[in-house]
Design an enzyme around this catalytic site. Structure first.
Site, PDB file in Angstrom:
ATOM      1  N   CYS A  62       2.686   3.373  -9.077  1.00 64.98           N
ATOM      2  CA  CYS A  62       3.737   2.250  -9.392  1.00 64.98           C
ATOM      3  C   CYS A  62       3.172   1.156  -9.346  1.00 64.98           C
ATOM      4  O   CYS A  62       2.575   0.425  -8.969  1.00 64.98           O
ATOM      5  CB  CYS A  62       3.891   1.939  -7.818  1.00 64.98           C
ATOM      6  SG  CYS A  62       4.676   3.633  -7.231  1.00 64.98           S
TER       7      CYS A  62
ATOM      8  N   CYS B   7       1.041  -0.915   0.001  1.00 63.56           N
ATOM      9  CA  CYS B   7       0.133   0.004  -0.247  1.00 63.56           C
ATOM     10  C   CYS B   7       1.038   1.413  -0.123  1.00 63.56           C
ATOM     11  O   CYS B   7       2.157   1.250  -0.399  1.00 63.56           O
ATOM     12  CB  CYS B   7      -1.265  -0.613   0.945  1.00 63.56           C
ATOM     13  SG  CYS B   7      -0.261   0.304   2.990  1.00 63.56           S
TER      14      CYS B   7
ATOM     15  N   CYS C 192      -4.401  -0.903  -2.266  1.00 67.68           N
ATOM     16  CA  CYS C 192      -4.242   0.509  -2.467  1.00 67.68           C
ATOM     17  C   CYS C 192      -4.251   0.952  -4.401  1.00 67.68           C
ATOM     18  O   CYS C 192      -3.216   0.953  -4.635  1.00 67.68           O
ATOM     19  CB  CYS C 192      -2.750   1.442  -1.654  1.00 67.68           C
ATOM     20  SG  CYS C 192      -2.572   3.216  -2.070  1.00 67.68           S
TER      21      CYS C 192
END
Length: 254
Positions: free
Chosen positions: A200, A119, A193
């Site tokens: 990313c 996350c 997340c």
């Protein structure tokens, strides 16, 4: 649950449509956005959105806004509702097909598999998932968590909910950066997340990527969060339980 107009159980009537079945199959692997589902099922966005609405109305699929910018929506398969639907459908055909949860037995032993939870801050969602999976597998699974932008310390709500709800003590745990696990091999990388997944997307070249779209219970900093952490931990615990048979069946060899 949407009622059947053809005499079949509601779950079968809802799930049997070819497009809806492909959507359910895709969402069984990961939380996904509409445009991703469009590519996976090979249908137009309007048709996919129509069938997603039916699945949502039927209680098999839920939707949450992306926490990155709120423009996207992530769809999530409610496996508990699907399990209930399958069990009741079998029982309506013949009593011998009724499934009882205690018939399944304990899972394990687990193969030598490594799982990474990711996350943003590594202060709530991913450490909760790490602790719950490690406990559920009795330490048989190599599990870690990390953050794309870790915060200085663990959120007190995380420590509290794991202790009070699951009798797990993570006192002394500290958030860590993704860079700290960059050299390790993981068979499964699970992002919890939307920001971590969308900002990313390429954590590393690992065989299996899964996304769980879960809002950050620590969004208000260290302010009292009420039942937010309890709801988050309950959601993650349910997903971890559903992950266990995946680990025992899909990663027999490493």
């Amino acid at each position: 649950m949407v009622s059947s107009t053809l005499g079949a159980p509601a779950f079968l009537h809802l799930a049997a449509h070819p497009v809806r079945w492909r959507l359910l199959s895709a969402l069984a692997a990961s939380d996904l956005r509409v445009r991703e589902l469009v590519g996976l099922v090979g249908e137009t966005q309007n048709l996919v959105s129509y069938h997603l609405r039916l699945l949502r109305d039927g209680g098999l699929v839920t939707a949450t806004r992306s926490t990155l910018d709120g423009r996207d929506t992530y769809y999530h398969l409610d496996l508990d509702r699907c399990s209930e639907g399958l069990a009741s459908s079998g029982g309506s055909l013949h009593p011998a097909l009724r499934r009882h949860a205690d018939d399944a037995g304990a899972l394990g032993p687990f193969p030598p598999v490594a799982v990474l939870f990711v996350c943003t801050g590594n202060t709530a969602r991913s450490p909760i998932a790490e602790a719950l999976l490690r406990t559920a597998t009795g330490g048989q699974v190599d599990v870690a968590s990390a953050g794309s932008h870790p915060k200085p310390r663990m959120h007190p709500g995380t420590v509290r909910v794991l202790r009070e709800q699951f009798d797990i003590d993570i006192t002394g745990w500290h958030p860590r950066h993704l860079d700290s696990v960059a050299e390790r091999h993981f068979d499964v990388v699970i992002t919890l997340c939307d920001k971590a997944r969308e900002a990313c997307p390429d954590v590393a070249d690992h065989p299996r990527r899964i996304h769980w779209s879960i809002p950050d219970p620590a969004a208000n900093g260290d302010a009292p969060a009420g039942d937010v952490f309890t709801r988050t931990a309950t959601d993650i615990h349910r997903r971890v339980v559903h992950l266990l048979p995946v680990l025992t069946t899909e990663f027999v060899t490493r």
